[in-house]
Design an enzyme around this catalytic site. Structure first.
Site, PDB file in Angstrom:
ATOM      1  N   HIS A   1     -28.728 -14.781  24.433  1.00  0.00           N
ATOM      2  CA  HIS A   1     -27.741 -14.623  25.492  1.00  0.00           C
ATOM      3  C   HIS A   1     -27.014 -15.921  25.839  1.00  0.00           C
ATOM      4  CE1 HIS A   1     -29.585 -10.763  25.766  1.00  0.00           C
ATOM      5  NE2 HIS A   1     -28.930 -10.410  26.831  1.00  0.00           N
TER       6      HIS A   1
ATOM      7  N   GLU B   1     -17.994  -3.787  24.147  1.00  0.00           N
ATOM      8  CA  GLU B   1     -17.183  -4.993  24.272  1.00  0.00           C
ATOM      9  C   GLU B   1     -15.964  -4.974  23.362  1.00  0.00           C
ATOM     10  OE1 GLU B   1     -20.425  -5.005  23.471  1.00  0.00           O
ATOM     11  OE2 GLU B   1     -21.429  -5.708  25.289  1.00  0.00           O
TER      12      GLU B   1
ATOM     13  N   HIS C   1       0.831  -1.197   0.000  1.00  0.00           N
ATOM     14  CA  HIS C   1       0.000   0.000   0.000  1.00  0.00           C
ATOM     15  C   HIS C   1       0.873   1.257   0.000  1.00  0.00           C
ATOM     16  CE1 HIS C   1      -2.396  -3.300   1.634  1.00  0.00           C
ATOM     17  NE2 HIS C   1      -3.482  -2.659   1.284  1.00  0.00           N
TER      18      HIS C   1
ATOM     19  N   HIS D   1      -4.038   3.165  -3.451  1.00  0.00           N
ATOM     20  CA  HIS D   1      -4.199   2.678  -2.071  1.00  0.00           C
ATOM     21  C   HIS D   1      -3.478   1.368  -1.818  1.00  0.00           C
ATOM     22  CE1 HIS D   1      -6.133   1.306   1.646  1.00  0.00           C
ATOM     23  NE2 HIS D   1      -6.305   0.165   1.021  1.00  0.00           N
TER      24      HIS D   1
END
Lengths: 740, 740
Positions: free
Chosen positions: B550, B487, B102, B339
């Protein structure tokens, strides 16, 4: 609306915290005012309100007690407040009976829930799947008793009194979080925070897309809103940021999200971890933001906010509604203790007393029942009216109607699978990601609900639909979705699209390793039975130089272990077409296609029918189902197995080569078929796959050998890594010889 | 700085887009101005700049050509521009040689990289691990050639010219993305977008924490900055939003992030998917925001921005630096084509010509080498100075110095493991999440670098350290981290903390099922060898009513398949203590502890030593290593196996019960040990685990039986689900009888 706030309620409502800088009036565009807003009605809104008389709610209640309502005052409560308290106590009572659940949110959000389901939303309770219904998503899914209470009052057969009493019990229709596959009326499955609002973005995208594609002047056949309630938890999750950034970018004007701003999460006051300026963030994301300061009793404020939101048609709207979690509970309101457990008998009593609610558990008074009962005939009328409109549309626009019907019903156009490309061994070698693009483009031509895109890797994942432009704010009729680098929201948005209408077949794409970023949304697709196609390219060390951060190893195994997911790893063009056929047919099971970056030859013996069986023989020179050795492979390694077989056969061995394109499909075959592919008495078996060997024992058996990679990858040209890691023909030949 | 912008460069630099509303001066606090800022120097900054003469860069270059520089002008380029172009061409040449990589980011970010490594950052190239170094994180990891070029120029032995020439080759120290475990000088592993900035938040948190804990008046022994470069891709990822929201909340004033605002991502202009107002969002998150309009040549602007950022000590700073991706490439700059692939020989030539760079590949001129060579003695001096300071500190503050030393070196205090709680069969039944809390609190007392927290589930995960307060903006010396419902960032921040210093042992917690939200960060922990402890409670259907959203099912299997992760599922207090002992010792392998919500008895026969072996016999009434049947279980199901054994023994069977607390640890034992636990000729084997059976075949063998759950869970009381799913003593007994 301060007039409807009783003294005790005014005291138990929490005072506004200092970081709320803005208010409803503050957020009004300069050209609008509250008074002028009451005159602004979208066509749908006027249809709705013209049929309904909103109960007045300006009764002033006198209360001499500060901590509890004077019971005599309860006779003065208006019908609407009675209805709202009914919702609160249905939630309280159900949680109490189950001794499990989340009463706090329903108690705080009952007013907005009531306004939505009783005054604003268009639905037909006796047909929860009526196409043109408004969609509602409880992103803060733990507060599901709010939704169950509302569905119950609104007349949905899916939530009877009995169901409420069976909250969170085995096989009930009122599980611990909203599940679309259990409870008609629930649009999507929520609970894991942030998923719901991202689903809602998908639902709103679907509406905007269909409206742009199918509406005609004078025939607005697609016209509905998507409402969501999000909590502080949803706001903190990255997936909601990703999805809301896209919603702003796409200008989803008919998405209206209520932010239950109650300042409490499980760990206490949100101040301990969440002090960002949410209003300002949403403005930065291109949303219209409104603040309702009094969400506990401010019905008119809520109504005005919704009117304002509808008047803003080029942006989604966030209505921040400041509420008190556990509103009405004298000792637990505004505290984390009311979030996720039953109030307890004593506090239930205190709350009954405080809110002037002398009734037995699960009580719904006759006047409240009567008030809500009109939704059944009204809903039927709405659907009938729409049906007539659609019949007219069908007469005028036959082709469009047929396409829309396919999307609405999920019935795929006959012969669609013939559009899939076919290949022969003469076809040029190509990467399965490229072959996948041929399939995607073929399917988009024949499947009206086929659309999708990539998380900023369209040119690597090869997912562009060449005959379509980009779905954008001003070109929503197009079908290429540009998700940006937002894998998690991409998955959840596609789940929302899939749940909008059965005929939508959304696909989405990134590098296979980045399923790690969107695993929660893939699991939600599996659980909620959303038939999304996950197009996952660069599926092994075969991607080469990008190195171990980009090379999946354990991912195949990790999805093979997940329930209700089809993990497919095709080996060539024929198998890729087969994988798409299977995926398109499985509307209640998401499919993950693992595709190669590198070129692969079209192999002899592969077939669509074989793919449908998951595992099948592609070549065999043995007799009587007794090969000396069975070689198995998937995807890019099937070629290696085939080449190893050639070499072994030259040396006189009887070798069978099996493609294991999908374990789930193979495992679902009858034992006789399995035995025909893997005869029990042939124990010389070798598998090869450029991924974890975890689980392969099932097929190679205790006397076989699994060749794979049980370490992280490396940065180098692909061929070099294959060689260094021993994923080679030579390794297969050697293993086969050692076993047979 | 417009004076240093050549005509062609001015043309190739992209014009500012309309959504950049703010500028450097716009963002200055009213009490500050640019001129006053030049006088503002933090102690560290003045130390640095006082030793360095910044080369003037006001030379005006004349260029008659628009598309390419007049070669004769190259003789006039200043040393700093020569150095910057050296960085650009090292990147171009390495990518070209590898034909992979890149080049775009390094070409655009070379100026900010140069200012950072040559003028601002404090480091010792000959000791990349010097404790008080400034940390640098290239969150946009694909641009790694920028970092490799800088490390090379700065004198790090890890990146020689040979290493640059081996970019992306097998076993090179210059892999395709930055990998801390391959290249000293690289702090963390990046590539998967957003991870790096979240790691940087963890690094900055670690510094703020240590500074607050250990610095004394006149003895600022901990004092360094964390710098990061983030790209548009990082900005779109939810994990970066989560982490940056926390950074703002925590007021991490010494975190300075450069946003490479180049408006290009892989799919083209970011306008197709990313039109949010990033500046405003970061202001909403509590960051100080500065805009450097000319990142291509505006060295003074970059310097001023860094000075301003350092002057703002109570907020992290985002310096938006508008750059041109692939700056200098006449035909590919400002386009996605630069890129992620080599420029190609022709465009490399055109770029050489355009930037006046007539040199052979990998050229570093003598004056540039000489200019950078001072970093070696200067870095040594910085470290020596700090060492002297620390020696003084050690004399004055013996205890604190010992603690800090343990964190710096990773040497744990002797006898620390004796602090772990012990249990007997008389100990009361308890959930392993509660027993885990006892271990966490015990370890925090004896391990100076032990700290952590939960994603808004502290009271459910049971992770609070009772003797400490909350790490907050104004109490950073405390050790309870409050992550909010974030999280993914939680995991990545903990990875950053772990990589700050070897003695940090961060832990983080949520429900086991929500590892799906943070799987990318767990994998990065495993890959980058960050010994984070992931405390995952509510580890099965045993959580009951919350239901299938859950309830983890496939999660144990999915982590068992992941390389370099220890998946531990302890059955009682003794095993929980053992799991923590193992986890604390494994500093280069993250551990996941799956813990129960429900109470479990302390079992006879469990042991810490057993846990260390991963699988071991907890009870056996057989003789001569020949039981009739072997029952195996993990975590909450080990109790069921033990009870089934009791019943079978009553019926006269010789039964062995094996705890399989960690497959990875068992698999690492010698064959003789494995045979002693699982004798090959005992084929009657039954496993029980409330999760997917995927993979258990390895231990139960083809003649055994794995009892587990291969579907999604359900919402109901836990006992009911266990029964309905057949995870029962009766099922084990029945299976055992059918086999033996």
């Amino acid at each position: 609306m301060a007039t409807s706030l009783s003294l005790s309620q005014a005291i138990s409502a929490r005072t506004s915290s200092s970081h709320h800088q803005s208010s409803l009036s503050h957020h009004l565009p300069s050209s609008l005012s509250l008074s002028s807003l009451s005159l602004l009605k979208s066509s749908s809104f006027s249809l709705k309100t013209s049929q309904r008389v909103v109960a007045p709610c300006a009764t002033i209640r006198a209360s001499s007690a500060v901590d509890s309502l004077d019971k005599s005052a309860s006779t003065e409560v208006t019908l609407i407040e009675k209805s709202v308290n009914t919702i609160r106590f249905l939630a309280i009572d159900a949680v109490e009976k189950a001794n499990s659940g989340h009463p706090g949110l329903p108690m705080g959000c009952a007013p907005m829930g009531h306004v939505l389901y009783d005054e604003v939303m268009r639905y037909n309770p006796k047909n929860p799947y009526w196409f043109n219904r408004d969609r509602f998503v409880l992103s803060a899914g733990h507060g599901c008793m709010l939704q169950y209470a509302l569905l119950h009052l609104a007349g949905y057969d899916s939530v009877t009194e009995e169901d409420l009493k069976n909250f969170r019990q085995w096989e009930s229709r009122t599980p611990g979080h909203p599940e679309n596959f259990e409870t008609p009326g629930v649009e999507v499955t929520t609970g894991p925070l942030g998923q719901g609002i991202a689903n809602a973005v998908g639902l709103a995208l679907a509406e905007k897309h269909l409206a742009a594609r199918f509406n005609k002047p004078g025939a607005e056949i697609v016209d509905h809103y998507t409402y969501a309630i999000v909590g502080d938890g949803c706001q903190m999750e990255g997936v909601s940021q990703e999805a809301c950034s896209l919603a702003g970018h796409w200008g989803l004007g008919k998405l209206i999200a209520f932010y239950d701003d109650n300042h409490i999460s499980i760990d206490g006051n949100t101040d301990i971890a969440f002090t960002e300026d949410v209003d300002k963030r949403f403005e930065a994301l291109g949303w219209h933001v409104i603040w309702v300061k009094n969400g506990n009793t401010g019905y008119d404020e809520i109504r005005a906010a919704i009117r304002e939101a509808k008047a803003v048609t080029d942006k989604p709207t966030l209505i921040k509604v400041t509420t008190t979690i556990g509103y009405g509970s004298p000792n637990k309101a505004n505290s984390y203790s009311v979030h996720g457990s039953a109030l307890g008998a004593k506090e239930v009593e205190a709350t009954r007393s405080n809110l002037g609610w002398p009734h037995e558990p699960f009580h719904v008074s006759e006047d409240v029942k009567k008030h809500w009962s009109r939704h059944t005939p009204e809903g039927a009328a709405l659907e009938a009216e729409w049906n007539a409109k659609f019949a007219e549309y069908e007469r005028k626009y036959k082709d469009e109607a047929a396409e829309l019907k396919s999307i609405i019903t999920g019935e795929l156009p006959s012969g669609w699978e013939n559009a899939l490309p076919t290949y022969t061994t003469e076809s040029p070698a190509d990467a399965t990601r490229n072959l996948s693009q041929q399939c995607l483009n073929a399917l988009a031509k024949v499947l009206p609900g086929f659309l999708g895109g990539s998380a900023d890797l369209a040119s690597s994942n090869m997912t562009l639909l060449k005959m379509f432009g980009n779905f954008q704010k001003d070109t929503p009729e197009e079908r290429n979705l540009r998700f940006g680098v937002r894998e998690h929201a991409m998955g959840s948005i596609c789940n929302g699209i899939a749940h909008h209408s059965p005929g939508f077949i959304p696909y989405c794409a990134t590098f296979f390793v980045f399923t790690d970023y969107m695993r929660a949304s893939i699991r939600m697709a599996a659980l909620s039975q959303a038939g999304v196609i996950f197009v996952m390219t660069h599926d092994s060390i075969g991607l080469g130089e990008d190195g171990p951060t980009h090379q999946p190893i354990e991912h195949l195994a990790s999805f093979r272990a997940m329930p209700n997911v089809l993990m497919l790893r095709p080996a060539d063009g024929t198998e890729t077409a087969g994988a798409y056929k299977v995926a398109a047919l499985k509307r209640k099971t998401p499919a993950i296609l693992a595709l190669s970056r590198q070129k692969l030859p079209q192999l002899a013996g592969t077939s669509v029918e074989g793919v449908e069986k998951g595992g099948y023989v592609i070549s065999d020179n043995s007799k009587a189902n007794k090969p000396d050795v069975i070689l198995m492979g998937t995807g890019s390694e099937l070629e290696i197995a085939a080449k190893a077989a050639d070499e072994l056969r030259k040396e006189g061995k009887a070798v069978r080569v099996v493609s294991f394109v999908s374990w789930e499909l193979f495992d679902a075959q009858p034992d006789s078929y399995k035995e025909s592919v893997l005869p029990s008495d042939v124990t010389a078996r070798v598998s090869i796959e450029a991924g974890s060997t975890f689980g392969w024992l099932k097929y190679v058996g205790s006397k076989g050998k699994a060749i794979g990679i049980d370490r992280f990858g490396a940065s180098a040209p692909a061929g070099k890594i294959y060689k260094e890691f021993g994923i080679t023909k030579e390794a297969v030949v050697e293993a086969a010889k050692s076993l047979s």
